[in-house]
Write a protein that holds these residues in place. Sequence first.
Motif, PDB file in Angstrom:
ATOM      1  N   ARG A 183      -6.302  -9.963   4.124  1.00 65.62           N
ATOM      2  CA  ARG A 183      -7.165  -9.754   3.406  1.00 65.62           C
ATOM      3  C   ARG A 183      -6.805 -11.546   3.706  1.00 65.62           C
ATOM      4  N   GLU A 224       0.949  -1.046   0.126  1.00 62.21           N
ATOM      5  CA  GLU A 224      -0.008   0.203   0.342  1.00 62.21           C
ATOM      6  C   GLU A 224       1.255   1.092   0.224  1.00 62.21           C
ATOM      7  N   SER A 232      -2.829  -5.212   6.029  1.00 60.79           N
ATOM      8  CA  SER A 232      -3.994  -5.732   5.193  1.00 60.79           C
ATOM      9  C   SER A 232      -3.526  -6.530   4.699  1.00 60.79           C
ATOM     10  N   SER A 247       0.280  -0.678   7.982  1.00 60.50           N
ATOM     11  CA  SER A 247      -1.407  -1.152   7.624  1.00 60.50           C
ATOM     12  C   SER A 247      -0.979  -2.246   6.771  1.00 60.50           C
ATOM     13  N   SER A 248       0.257  -1.984   5.449  1.00 61.87           N
ATOM     14  CA  SER A 248       0.356  -2.636   4.168  1.00 61.87           C
ATOM     15  C   SER A 248       0.739  -4.324   5.180  1.00 61.87           C
TER      16      SER A 248
END
Length: 214
Positions: free
Chosen positions: A120, A102, A116, A112-113
């Motif tokens: 996911r 991201e 995420s 956050s990556s």
Amino acid sequence: MDSGALFSFLAVDLLLVCVPGADWAYTIAAGLRGRPASVGIAVAGLVSGYALHTALAAAGLAVLVAGSPALLTALTVAGAAYLVWLGWGVVRRPGVPGAGEETVAGEETVGSSRTSVFLRGAAISGLNPKGLLLYLSVLPQFLTTGSAARLPVAAQTATLGVLHMACCALVYGIVGALSRALLSARPAAARAVTRTSGAAMLGIGAFLLVQHAL
């Protein structure tokens, strides 16, 4: 449950896990788009989704889902729609090894990556129709009930679920590590493989949506 049943389940489960699908596609895409640790994070996310399946199955909720066609259809459609959305995103932005998952204003957001990638993965396996099939149709065939059962059905279900999670961690870890090792120095090839992985997710999701629409 005896050792014969365990080994039989393990053989069948390994065959299912080794069949390329949404989990494979996501592991490859996450490994190539993120940092080296992304493979482990993606696999951990996928395994956590199956941990939820295992907990629900051991609690007996899988039987309720199997007995409710409408609920099973809703879960399958939700999973298919998510695969379409995620696959389209990967096809549109395939990325290259080390590019990060991201970005915000051109800067990589590592925290956050990782979150995420994990979430996911959990969503993909948690809504994966193949996972639903395993827990609702395949796994119950290896359970021993009645007077011959040495363990409660819930304990047997949890044991088989943990075996499945271990198989997933092993196979997906190898797939992600190999794809990254072989393609990390080949950006063009990595981009093509990532797009193919995204197309696989998109295609699987679209097929399921069309199938349930007919």
